[in-house]
Design a protein around this motif. Structure first.
Motif: not given
Length: 790
Positions: A278-292
């Protein structure tokens, strides 16, 4: 002429019970469109359609595909002891594949997709388009029946004599003798063992695979094999020779088995604690949401141009990547998901953001991420795979044909990850790719990535769908198909938007986490963004503050707005910067003037300024000898001349502009854009009712009840129909009024039926008389209790 025999597939469908037929309809939903099939024969035709078979084959597992290939191979070489018909006995398939449980599971899967099914004798039939998928299934050529059936009676007589078989007077008996001889694997192997060395080498090569290369007649050892029917030269062709499939199997040996992966591979695993996933997924999802969000903002500021051949070129992708401060794969993925979600759309020769983007940007981070995930789930391609089969760069936002294999592979990937033990993940990407290859082998054949499914795995990691080699809560919610579950999972992983900023004396603003939409707009308005990610940084400059003042803000409003989003006083250097920019702002003023009128005679300009007939020009004085107006130059010249003045037009360099009559030109027509065709809204077919109706071709009561008893489940309709046909007792729940809310629900035990749609007449044990029941008001059916004695 007798009646046309039914399609073998229709005959099998007619033998299926309604629940099994329902499984077929669920597995092949494309066969139910655009309208529901009316009869089993029509359904069979749709299921045997080449395109429908291709779609179904793309969803097969490797086990089922290999079993189908074995059936296709054996269908061309019937054995002498096979039952009559075109079917293949299941025992022969089992002998070729060697795993009883795996074969049973594969055949059950093929039957569910109506691709391979048993006939009345139990032999297996395969739908013709699937059989034609393999030109040489298992590397085997045509069977003896097809090859030897083309021989003349004289040629067969020579072959029989060469093989030392008893002579027969007819062609059919000679052919049967050859088939019996070559169908015995031991006799064929013994015959091949007596061949000359050069012939044995030729037989070994021909037995491995089918080749179209011509073989010259002078090839050493060829004549010996042709004379004995171990190789056959076609009567028409380029000179290639074919080894009969039965001969090839015999030469491969009794222990040879066709490739068969009865179960998916077991990937090497590693620990993957749910909290770490969950922690790794949260980091990746948060990063991509900002990049998008940054990618879409860059597109709003400068819409990317469309290439002549379609899509967005690599230069534009690189420009957006620099503006959004992310990599090109992230840009490609954001662009494709944005288009699929309706946030981006083609606008002539560019791709621009839509009104939906403004609404999307106002949502919380979890909702925004959920929108992008749903779009990715339905993408017909892998946007991060930027090379085609020839190694050329593919444009982003391509406009090619959709690829269903990408959808199948994406679902197979998440399905494979979901099957891993809890708390364990695949050790490396290749292990997950191997699982996808087993669950969707047709997608693997079409995949162009090296290693396989590299782009798909990269995207799943970028989005936070996979982490630590395991399925994340986001991936599980995405597979569930529930929009509420997906939004909830995204909100649980992503932190709430940050509404406060920290201002530093170095003229920076730092926001930890995802900034709220209002905070982000404010900082983008008055500062320059320097970085994104876990923390976003903005820097205040004289130019950025001036930009805010140009937008209508004052120094006081800028300070008040920034002060409202921080818990501390604004740093002194920041307030000095804002006030200094405000002091310098507006000292020079630039006015927009469609026309300027100047003259050396100030009195004449005063006359023009106060002339009533020229009031429409909107003139005002900037200097004693300078007027500006709000109308274009051409209109001002025409108005002045109409009132007796003789003005001249002046060029930008101060010279008199020579006026010549303009030559009319046709206006360029705007580029015509094809509007996407939107299919008419159609309700999803009720597969339960349809299965009952189709299965009811031989049962009138089942057909009527399936249509009228709309409140009953599939099993309840079958129970009631069986009771009506047999006349046995059954208990029904009946609503006494047409309005379900107003009527009472009463249970009756009934028997001795007479069906007269929409009524069902039956003897009722509770009333001791025959009663009339409206079929639509029967809401439940169950087995009756013991017969009461009065």
């Amino acid at each position: 002429m007798g009646p046309t025999p039914p399609h073998p597939l229709a005959a099998w469908l007619g033998r299926l019970p309604a629940d099994r037929l329902h499984d077929v309809l669920t597995a092949r939903p494309d066969a139910l469109r655009p309208t529901e099939p009316g009869r089993l024969a029509e359904l069979a035709e749709r299921l045997a359609d080449r395109r429908s078979v291709a779609r179904a084959a793309s969803r097969l597992t490797l086990r089922a595909l290999q079993a189908a290939e074995a059936v296709a191979a054996l269908a061309g070489m019937p054995a002498p002891d096979d039952p009559p018909g075109d079917g293949v006995p299941e025992e022969r398939v089992l002998a070729l594949l060697g795993d009883e449980r795996g074969v049973a599971a594969a055949l059950a899967e093929l039957a569910r997709y109506a691709l391979v099914w048993p006939d009345e004798a139990g032999s297996l039939l395969i739908v013709e388009p699937l059989r034609q998928t393999w030109a040489a299934p298992l590397g085997l050529g045509r069977g003896l029946v097809g090859l030897m059936g083309e021989r003349t009676a004289e040629e067969l007589a020579v072959l029989v004599r060469t093989l030392g078989l008893p002579q027969s007077p007819t062609k059919q008996r000679r052919l049967a003798a050859v088939l019996e001889h070559h169908g015995d694997a031991a006799r064929v192997a013994a015959l091949a063992a007596t061949a000359p060395p050069e012939t044995r080498d030729l037989l070994t090569r021909a037995g491995r695979t089918v080749s179209d290369e011509p073989v010259p007649a002078s090839r050493p050892g060829l004549r010996w094999a042709l004379d004995r029917g171990l190789l056959v030269r076609p009567r028409r062709g380029t000179g290639a020779v074919t080894m009969p499939a039965e001969v090839a199997l015999a030469l491969r040996g009794p222990g040879w088995r066709a490739p068969f992966a009865a179960a998916p591979p077991e990937p090497p695993l590693r620990p993957a604690a749910p909290a770490a996933v969950a922690a790794q997924a949260a980091a990746a999802a948060q990063l991509f949401a900002g990049q998008a969000a940054a990618v879409f903002a860059a597109c709003a500021a400068g819409p990317p141009a469309r290439l002549r051949g379609g899509g967005v070129g690599s230069r534009e992708v690189l420009r957006i990547a620099r503006a959004a401060q992310c990599g090109e794969p992230e840009v490609r993925l954001a662009l494709e998901t944005g288009r699929a979600a309706g946030l981006l759309a083609r606008d002539g020769e560019r791709f621009a953001v839509t009104a939906a983007w403004d609404a999307w940007a106002e949502q919380d981070p979890g909702h925004r991420l959920a929108v992008l995930l749903r779009a990715w789930w339905s993408l017909p391609d892998t946007p991060t795979s930027d090379r085609d089969a020839e190694g050329r760069v593919r444009p982003a936002l391509g406009e090619g044909l959709p690829r269903n294999d990408r959808l199948a592979a994406r679902r197979a990937l998440l399905g494979a990850a979901a099957r891993l033990p809890r708390g364990r993940g695949a050790r490396h990407d290749e292990a997950l790719a191997a699982l996808v290859s087993w669950h969707r082998p047709m997608a693997r054949r079409l995949d162009q990535d090296a290693p396989p499914f590299a782009g798909l795995l990269r995207e799943a990691a970028l989005l936070g769908v996979l982490a630590c080699g395991a399925l994340t809560p986001l991936g599980a919610a995405l597979r569930s198909g529930s929009e509420a579950a997906l939004v909830s999972a995204a909100r649980a992983l992503l932190p709430a938007p940050t509404e406060r900023a920290r201002f530093g004396g170095d003229l920076t603003a730092v926001v930890t986490g995802t900034p709220a939409a209002a905070l982000e707009r404010l900082l983008d308005e008055v500062a320059e963004r320097e970085s994104r990610g876990v923390a976003s940084v903005w820097r205040f400059t004289p130019g950025s503050v001036r930009r805010a003042l140009d937008g209508g803000r004052s120094a006081e409003s800028v300070e008040a707005a920034l002060g409202a989003v921080t818990d501390r006083p604004l740093p002194q250097p920041l307030t000095y910067l804002i006030r200094d920019a405000a002091r310098r702002h507006g000292r020079l003023q630039v006015v927009t003037a469609p026309c300027v009128i100047h003259a050396e005679d100030a009195a004449m300009l005063s006359e023009v300024l106060f002339h009533r007939g020229l009031a429409a020009l909107g003139l005002r004085r900037l200097a004693p000898t300078v007027l500006v107006g709000r109308t274009p130059v051409a209109e001002a010249l025409a108005a002045l001349r109409a009132h007796g003045y003789a003005p001249v037009a002046e060029a930008a360099d101060g010279t008199v502009r020579v006026e010549r009559p303009a030559r009319p030109r046709a206006a360029a027509l705007p580029a015509q854009r094809a509007e996407p065709s939107v299919p008419a809204d159609r309700p999803e077919p009720d597969t339960h009712r349809l299965a009952l109706r189709l299965a009811a071709d031989s049962s009138a009561s089942l057909r009527v009840l399936a249509e009228k008893a709309t409140e009953l489940s599939l099993d309840e309709v079958r129970q009631l129909a069986a009771a009506v046909d047999a006349g046995r007792r059954i208990t029904v729940d009946y609503v006494t009024s047409p309005d379900p809310d107003a009527g009472r629900r009463v249970s009756y035990t009934v028997s001795r039926f007479e069906l007269d749609s929409p009524d069902l007449f039956a003897w009722c044990e509770e009333t001791g008389a025959e009663e009339d029941f409206f079929i639509r008001r029967i809401v439940a059916v169950r087995q009756p209790g013991p017969l009461s004695r009065r």
